[in-house]
Enzyme design. Structure first.
Site, PDB file in Angstrom:
ATOM      1  N   ASP B  29      40.268  17.218  39.648  1.00 46.82           N
ATOM      2  CA  ASP B  29      40.867  16.860  38.504  1.00 46.82           C
ATOM      3  C   ASP B  29      39.874  15.995  37.866  1.00 46.82           C
ATOM      4  O   ASP B  29      39.371  15.043  38.544  1.00 46.82           O
ATOM      5  CB  ASP B  29      42.018  15.964  38.675  1.00 46.82           C
ATOM      6  CG  ASP B  29      43.063  15.744  37.723  1.00 46.82           C
ATOM      7  OD1 ASP B  29      42.490  15.267  36.720  1.00 46.82           O
ATOM      8  OD2 ASP B  29      44.055  16.279  37.788  1.00 46.82           O
ATOM      9  N   ASN B  86      54.327  19.641  38.005  1.00 45.51           N
ATOM     10  CA  ASN B  86      54.957  19.203  36.925  1.00 45.51           C
ATOM     11  C   ASN B  86      55.551  20.440  36.017  1.00 45.51           C
ATOM     12  O   ASN B  86      54.982  21.087  35.517  1.00 45.51           O
ATOM     13  CB  ASN B  86      54.158  18.384  36.168  1.00 45.51           C
ATOM     14  CG  ASN B  86      53.782  16.985  37.053  1.00 45.51           C
ATOM     15  OD1 ASN B  86      54.388  16.429  37.562  1.00 45.51           O
ATOM     16  ND2 ASN B  86      52.435  16.580  36.850  1.00 45.51           N
ATOM     17  N   GLY B  92      56.005  15.488  32.848  1.00 43.28           N
ATOM     18  CA  GLY B  92      54.678  15.320  32.634  1.00 43.28           C
ATOM     19  C   GLY B  92      53.628  16.348  32.661  1.00 43.28           C
ATOM     20  O   GLY B  92      52.417  16.093  32.807  1.00 43.28           O
ATOM     21  N   GLN B  93      54.132  17.526  32.344  1.00 48.49           N
ATOM     22  CA  GLN B  93      53.121  18.724  32.481  1.00 48.49           C
ATOM     23  C   GLN B  93      52.159  18.386  31.221  1.00 48.49           C
ATOM     24  O   GLN B  93      52.653  18.573  30.180  1.00 48.49           O
ATOM     25  CB  GLN B  93      53.982  20.058  32.371  1.00 48.49           C
ATOM     26  CG  GLN B  93      52.974  21.261  32.829  1.00 48.49           C
ATOM     27  CD  GLN B  93      53.601  22.644  32.863  1.00 48.49           C
ATOM     28  OE1 GLN B  93      54.959  22.586  32.302  1.00 48.49           O
ATOM     29  NE2 GLN B  93      53.053  23.380  33.038  1.00 48.49           N
ATOM     30  N   SER B  94      50.832  18.723  31.317  1.00 53.44           N
ATOM     31  CA  SER B  94      49.760  18.703  30.487  1.00 53.44           C
ATOM     32  C   SER B  94      49.351  20.199  30.208  1.00 53.44           C
ATOM     33  O   SER B  94      48.555  20.082  28.945  1.00 53.44           O
ATOM     34  CB  SER B  94      48.579  17.457  30.902  1.00 53.44           C
ATOM     35  OG  SER B  94      48.405  17.727  31.751  1.00 53.44           O
ATOM     36  N   HIS B  99      49.721  24.373  38.173  1.00 54.79           N
ATOM     37  CA  HIS B  99      48.494  23.812  38.855  1.00 54.79           C
ATOM     38  C   HIS B  99      49.437  22.710  39.800  1.00 54.79           C
ATOM     39  O   HIS B  99      50.112  21.901  39.625  1.00 54.79           O
ATOM     40  CB  HIS B  99      47.718  23.065  38.144  1.00 54.79           C
ATOM     41  CG  HIS B  99      48.068  22.010  37.019  1.00 54.79           C
ATOM     42  ND1 HIS B  99      48.688  22.465  35.798  1.00 54.79           N
ATOM     43  CD2 HIS B  99      48.141  20.690  36.932  1.00 54.79           C
ATOM     44  CE1 HIS B  99      49.048  21.245  35.282  1.00 54.79           C
ATOM     45  NE2 HIS B  99      48.731  20.421  35.736  1.00 54.79           N
ATOM     46  N   LEU B 100      49.044  22.855  41.360  1.00 56.08           N
ATOM     47  CA  LEU B 100      49.580  21.863  42.133  1.00 56.08           C
ATOM     48  C   LEU B 100      48.573  20.769  42.499  1.00 56.08           C
ATOM     49  O   LEU B 100      47.564  21.130  42.723  1.00 56.08           O
ATOM     50  CB  LEU B 100      49.530  22.746  43.699  1.00 56.08           C
ATOM     51  CG  LEU B 100      50.021  22.130  44.852  1.00 56.08           C
ATOM     52  CD1 LEU B 100      51.546  21.477  44.791  1.00 56.08           C
ATOM     53  CD2 LEU B 100      49.893  22.814  46.058  1.00 56.08           C
ATOM     54  N   HIS B 101      49.069  19.405  42.112  1.00 50.69           N
ATOM     55  CA  HIS B 101      48.039  18.368  42.507  1.00 50.69           C
ATOM     56  C   HIS B 101      48.312  18.099  43.775  1.00 50.69           C
ATOM     57  O   HIS B 101      49.206  17.950  44.456  1.00 50.69           O
ATOM     58  CB  HIS B 101      48.727  17.150  41.583  1.00 50.69           C
ATOM     59  CG  HIS B 101      48.614  17.479  40.165  1.00 50.69           C
ATOM     60  ND1 HIS B 101      47.707  16.737  39.323  1.00 50.69           N
ATOM     61  CD2 HIS B 101      49.728  17.695  39.398  1.00 50.69           C
ATOM     62  CE1 HIS B 101      47.725  16.927  38.010  1.00 50.69           C
ATOM     63  NE2 HIS B 101      48.827  17.570  37.944  1.00 50.69           N
TER      64      HIS B 101
END
Lengths: 113, 113
Positions: B29, B86, B92-94, B99-101
């Protein structure tokens, strides 16, 4: 060893169940961290995300698909939600039966803990 | 519309890639929230967790299996980690490519944001 989530899946322990099918069970977290806080677990005992591999990854994906279904059912699909899986000490895992947290009903902040 | 994660998956945009296979790509990230903060994405464009259903849940489970593999590779398996997905505004999806954090290297707190 007794696993409380295996007991919930077997209906041997009470829980506020919101969804179930042949592979997963979903119920309200007893310690909610948001207006909506639901746990989605596989019926099969998988200790944590570290134990997910090619043999059982299908059921983990199903947890996420069920979360989407519950989101629509609970009316939180449009505003959105956060999904969390915790592994071990640094992840803050408290029950060693994999559970997907579905949190919604407020704006979740960043970082995620 | 340009999707920056589709571009990373296609190697048309730079990223610090740590793992890839025929279905997923994982990279650091650019705004890390923990000592280890890696994103794992499907090569196929799936907007968010709300778009996961029986047809594509397999790839989402694979993201979690890959996270376990990366955890061992990065030496964070024993201490643990947190995985986050998210969806939408409250999540809070940007970036609107699922995508898996994977967050590790410190004790994550509760609630998760």
């Amino acid at each position: 060893m007794i696993c409380i989530f295996c007991e919930i899946a077997a209906r041997e322990r009470a829980a506020r169940i919101v969804y179930e099918d042949d592979r997963v069970v979903a119920f309200h977290d007893v310690n909610p961290q948001a207006p909506v806080h639901i746990l989605i677990i596989p019926r099969d005992h998988i200790s944590g995300p570290l134990d997910v591999d090619v043999a059982n990854e299908g059921i983990i994906g199903h947890l996420v698909a069920v979360a989407a279904r519950i989101a629509r059912q609970e009316g939180i699909a449009d505003n959105g939600y956060r999904l969390v899986l915790n592994q071990g000490r640094d992840g803050g895992q408290s029950v060693f039966h994999t559970h997907l947290h579905l949190l919604a009903g407020r704006r979740m902040t960043w970082p995620p803990g």
